[in-house]
Write a protein that holds these residues in place. Structure first.
Motif, PDB file in Angstrom:
ATOM      1  N   VAL A  82     -44.536  42.083 -55.127  1.00  0.00           N
ATOM      2  CA  VAL A  82     -44.119  40.815 -55.880  1.00  0.00           C
ATOM      3  C   VAL A  82     -43.223  39.986 -55.230  1.00  0.00           C
ATOM      4  N   SER A  83     -42.528  40.564 -54.351  1.00  0.00           N
ATOM      5  CA  SER A  83     -41.531  39.731 -53.533  1.00  0.00           C
ATOM      6  C   SER A  83     -42.236  38.946 -52.567  1.00  0.00           C
ATOM      7  N   ASP A  84     -43.326  39.474 -51.892  1.00  0.00           N
ATOM      8  CA  ASP A  84     -44.137  38.908 -50.971  1.00  0.00           C
ATOM      9  C   ASP A  84     -44.805  37.548 -51.624  1.00  0.00           C
ATOM     10  N   ILE A  85     -45.228  37.998 -52.569  1.00  0.00           N
ATOM     11  CA  ILE A  85     -46.058  36.897 -53.420  1.00  0.00           C
ATOM     12  C   ILE A  85     -45.014  35.662 -53.852  1.00  0.00           C
ATOM     13  N   ALA A  86     -44.050  36.063 -54.280  1.00  0.00           N
ATOM     14  CA  ALA A  86     -42.988  35.065 -54.568  1.00  0.00           C
ATOM     15  C   ALA A  86     -42.436  34.243 -53.251  1.00  0.00           C
ATOM     16  N   ALA A  87     -42.345  34.769 -52.252  1.00  0.00           N
ATOM     17  CA  ALA A  87     -41.870  34.144 -50.942  1.00  0.00           C
ATOM     18  C   ALA A  87     -43.000  33.156 -50.563  1.00  0.00           C
ATOM     19  N   MET A  88     -44.244  33.204 -50.979  1.00  0.00           N
ATOM     20  CA  MET A  88     -45.221  32.296 -50.719  1.00  0.00           C
ATOM     21  C   MET A  88     -45.117  30.830 -51.599  1.00  0.00           C
ATOM     22  N   GLY A  89     -44.163  31.189 -52.561  1.00  0.00           N
ATOM     23  CA  GLY A  89     -44.375  30.048 -53.703  1.00  0.00           C
ATOM     24  C   GLY A  89     -45.416  30.365 -54.961  1.00  0.00           C
ATOM     25  N   GLY A  90     -45.560  31.838 -54.982  1.00  0.00           N
ATOM     26  CA  GLY A  90     -46.868  32.200 -55.909  1.00  0.00           C
ATOM     27  C   GLY A  90     -46.217  32.903 -57.077  1.00  0.00           C
ATOM     28  N   ARG A  91     -47.295  33.351 -58.092  1.00  0.00           N
ATOM     29  CA  ARG A  91     -46.695  34.110 -59.135  1.00  0.00           C
ATOM     30  C   ARG A  91     -47.954  35.261 -58.944  1.00  0.00           C
ATOM     31  N   GLY A 192     -37.216  36.211 -64.138  1.00  0.00           N
ATOM     32  CA  GLY A 192     -36.833  34.743 -63.928  1.00  0.00           C
ATOM     33  C   GLY A 192     -36.273  34.657 -62.597  1.00  0.00           C
ATOM     34  N   ASP A 193     -35.722  35.759 -61.854  1.00  0.00           N
ATOM     35  CA  ASP A 193     -35.405  35.541 -60.693  1.00  0.00           C
ATOM     36  C   ASP A 193     -36.423  35.069 -59.683  1.00  0.00           C
ATOM     37  N   LEU A 194     -37.589  36.063 -59.572  1.00  0.00           N
ATOM     38  CA  LEU A 194     -38.613  35.755 -58.982  1.00  0.00           C
ATOM     39  C   LEU A 194     -39.296  34.406 -59.153  1.00  0.00           C
ATOM     40  N   ALA A 195     -39.256  33.906 -60.508  1.00  0.00           N
ATOM     41  CA  ALA A 195     -39.879  32.539 -60.835  1.00  0.00           C
ATOM     42  C   ALA A 195     -39.015  31.633 -60.222  1.00  0.00           C
ATOM     43  N   LEU A 196     -37.993  31.642 -59.591  1.00  0.00           N
ATOM     44  CA  LEU A 196     -37.217  30.571 -58.984  1.00  0.00           C
ATOM     45  C   LEU A 196     -38.100  30.177 -57.831  1.00  0.00           C
ATOM     46  N   LEU A 197     -38.631  31.031 -57.012  1.00  0.00           N
ATOM     47  CA  LEU A 197     -39.250  30.647 -55.698  1.00  0.00           C
ATOM     48  C   LEU A 197     -40.489  29.630 -55.989  1.00  0.00           C
ATOM     49  N   PRO A 198     -41.443  30.119 -56.828  1.00  0.00           N
ATOM     50  CA  PRO A 198     -42.654  29.072 -56.963  1.00  0.00           C
ATOM     51  C   PRO A 198     -41.990  27.681 -57.628  1.00  0.00           C
ATOM     52  N   GLU A 199     -40.936  27.724 -58.393  1.00  0.00           N
ATOM     53  CA  GLU A 199     -40.344  26.564 -58.942  1.00  0.00           C
ATOM     54  C   GLU A 199     -39.814  25.774 -58.036  1.00  0.00           C
ATOM     55  N   LEU A 200     -39.052  26.232 -57.047  1.00  0.00           N
ATOM     56  CA  LEU A 200     -38.761  25.553 -56.038  1.00  0.00           C
ATOM     57  C   LEU A 200     -39.678  24.833 -54.932  1.00  0.00           C
ATOM     58  N   ALA A 201     -41.003  25.742 -54.619  1.00  0.00           N
ATOM     59  CA  ALA A 201     -41.906  25.116 -54.054  1.00  0.00           C
ATOM     60  C   ALA A 201     -42.717  23.801 -54.945  1.00  0.00           C
ATOM     61  N   GLU A 202     -42.806  24.263 -56.094  1.00  0.00           N
ATOM     62  CA  GLU A 202     -43.498  23.071 -57.060  1.00  0.00           C
ATOM     63  C   GLU A 202     -42.741  21.858 -57.028  1.00  0.00           C
ATOM     64  N   ALA A 203     -41.303  22.122 -57.088  1.00  0.00           N
ATOM     65  CA  ALA A 203     -40.328  20.680 -57.126  1.00  0.00           C
ATOM     66  C   ALA A 203     -40.228  20.302 -55.642  1.00  0.00           C
ATOM     67  N   GLY A 204     -40.918  20.688 -54.827  1.00  0.00           N
ATOM     68  CA  GLY A 204     -40.838  20.018 -53.435  1.00  0.00           C
ATOM     69  C   GLY A 204     -39.651  20.236 -52.324  1.00  0.00           C
ATOM     70  N   LEU A 205     -38.664  21.092 -52.997  1.00  0.00           N
ATOM     71  CA  LEU A 205     -37.503  21.589 -52.443  1.00  0.00           C
ATOM     72  C   LEU A 205     -37.660  22.503 -51.195  1.00  0.00           C
ATOM     73  N   VAL A 206     -38.450  23.274 -51.157  1.00  0.00           N
ATOM     74  CA  VAL A 206     -38.681  24.346 -50.049  1.00  0.00           C
ATOM     75  C   VAL A 206     -40.150  24.387 -49.626  1.00  0.00           C
ATOM     76  N   ARG A 207     -40.614  24.196 -48.494  1.00  0.00           N
ATOM     77  CA  ARG A 207     -41.774  24.325 -47.902  1.00  0.00           C
ATOM     78  C   ARG A 207     -41.816  25.678 -47.030  1.00  0.00           C
TER      79      ARG A 207
END
Length: 325
Positions: A82-91, A192-207
């Protein structure tokens, strides 16, 4: 002050760091490069699908680890995926496993760990492969997910800040270099912690970024640098440490929640604020530079940890630009 030359030499020879070289061997045998489908070198394969990407990753575990800590191995089979998926900005959407064991009794603890982690992270186990007539326990697991916006290993650029985001609410179990922070965490916090990664990607903050894996901060930084075709400078004095932990150990530690993120300096405050709101440690520990060297810095002293142009790490650097007349 940190002796960065000694630290760099220690890290470059550490088994957690050198073990990632196996990826080079496998990719070469399969004639894979970072432009192959799914882009090997990332935390998960990303396949274009409509307005987003389908994600897929697999993790396998050392036989001794599975035999000595079967429940923990089962939990980790879910957690690291699940960490690998989150690291990609995914769920994450679903998991499968491949399990071998001498009998059902030995398999039970592995499966209990998987089942409890599946419930905690809210990702169903939907099937797999089982063999309960082998001479030793073995375990691997695969995961699927989906991303609307990607965080990749290939998009770090010179001038980016390097942020370490880690859950420090954990501890080392004995002599292991694993740092679990999930043992007393409620499931809603883990999700909730893992959900931060896709949220950061979708907000355009992290690529660009990677999860901090078995190579620790040291190996993960080298992987990110090589895949993006850049250098990275790490300020060893800026790295937050758990209490009573040596820097050399922390640099090769595998945290249950840990990511290196490359971001524009103007976005650092917004990123760190979102992470800190969930009591996650987040701060700038370095910067992305031109070149190919991952360098450790302390004050005015510097030492090269790894130069991926001189010595390939994953063997997945970008193809050189064609020469022009």
């Amino acid at each position: 002050m940190t002796d960065v030359a000694a630290l760099a030499a220690t890290l470059a020879a550490h088994p957690h760091v050198t073990g990632k070289r196996d990826i080079d061997t496998v990719c070469a045998a399969l004639a894979l490069g970072q432009d192959s489908p799914g882009r090997p070198g990332d935390d998960a394969a990303a396949l274009p699908d409509g307005d987003g990407w389908q994600l897929m990753a697999t993790e396998g575990f050392m036989n001794d680890f599975v035999a000595q800590a079967p429940w923990f191995a089962g939990w980790c089979a879910v957690m690291v995926n699940v960490s690998d998926i989150a690291a990609m900005g995914g769920r994450a959407t679903a998991l499968t496993n491949a399990l071998w064991a001498p009998d059902a009794g030995i398999a039970a603890e592995i499966l209990r760990g998987m089942a409890e982690a599946s419930a905690a992270y809210g990702v169903p186990i939907v099937g797999g492969h089982s063999n309960l007539r082998t001479d030793r326990p073995q375990l691997a697991a695969s995961i699927w997910g989906r991303a609307k916006a990607l965080i990749t290993s290939f998009d770090a650029e010179p001038g980016d800040a390097l942020i370490a985001a880690v859950d420090m609410r954990g501890h080392y179990p004995g002599d292991s270099d694993n740092f679990p922070a999930f043992l007393s965490a409620p499931p809603d916090r883990l999700r909730g912690d893992l959900a931060l990664l896709p949220e950061l990607a979708e907000a355009g903050l992290v690529r660009a970024g990677k999860d901090i894996s078995q190579g620790g901060i040291a190996g993960t930084a080298v992987m990110l640098a090589e895949c993006s075709g850049v250098g990275i400078e790490i300020d060893t004095d800026a790295i937050p440490l758990p209490a009573d932990t040596a820097l050399a150990r922390w640099m090769v530690t595998f945290p249950s929640f840990g990511f290196l993120l490359a971001a524009k300096p103007t976005d650092v405050a917004a990123i760190c604020t979102r992470l800190a709101a969930r009591d996650l440690s987040a701060g700038v520990i370095g910067r992305v530079t031109p070149g190919s060297a991952v360098t450790l810095c302390a004050g005015d002293t510097r030492a090269t940890l790894w130069d991926h142009a001189a010595q390939p790490y994953l063997g997945l650097a970008p193809a050189p630009e064609p020469a022009h007349a």
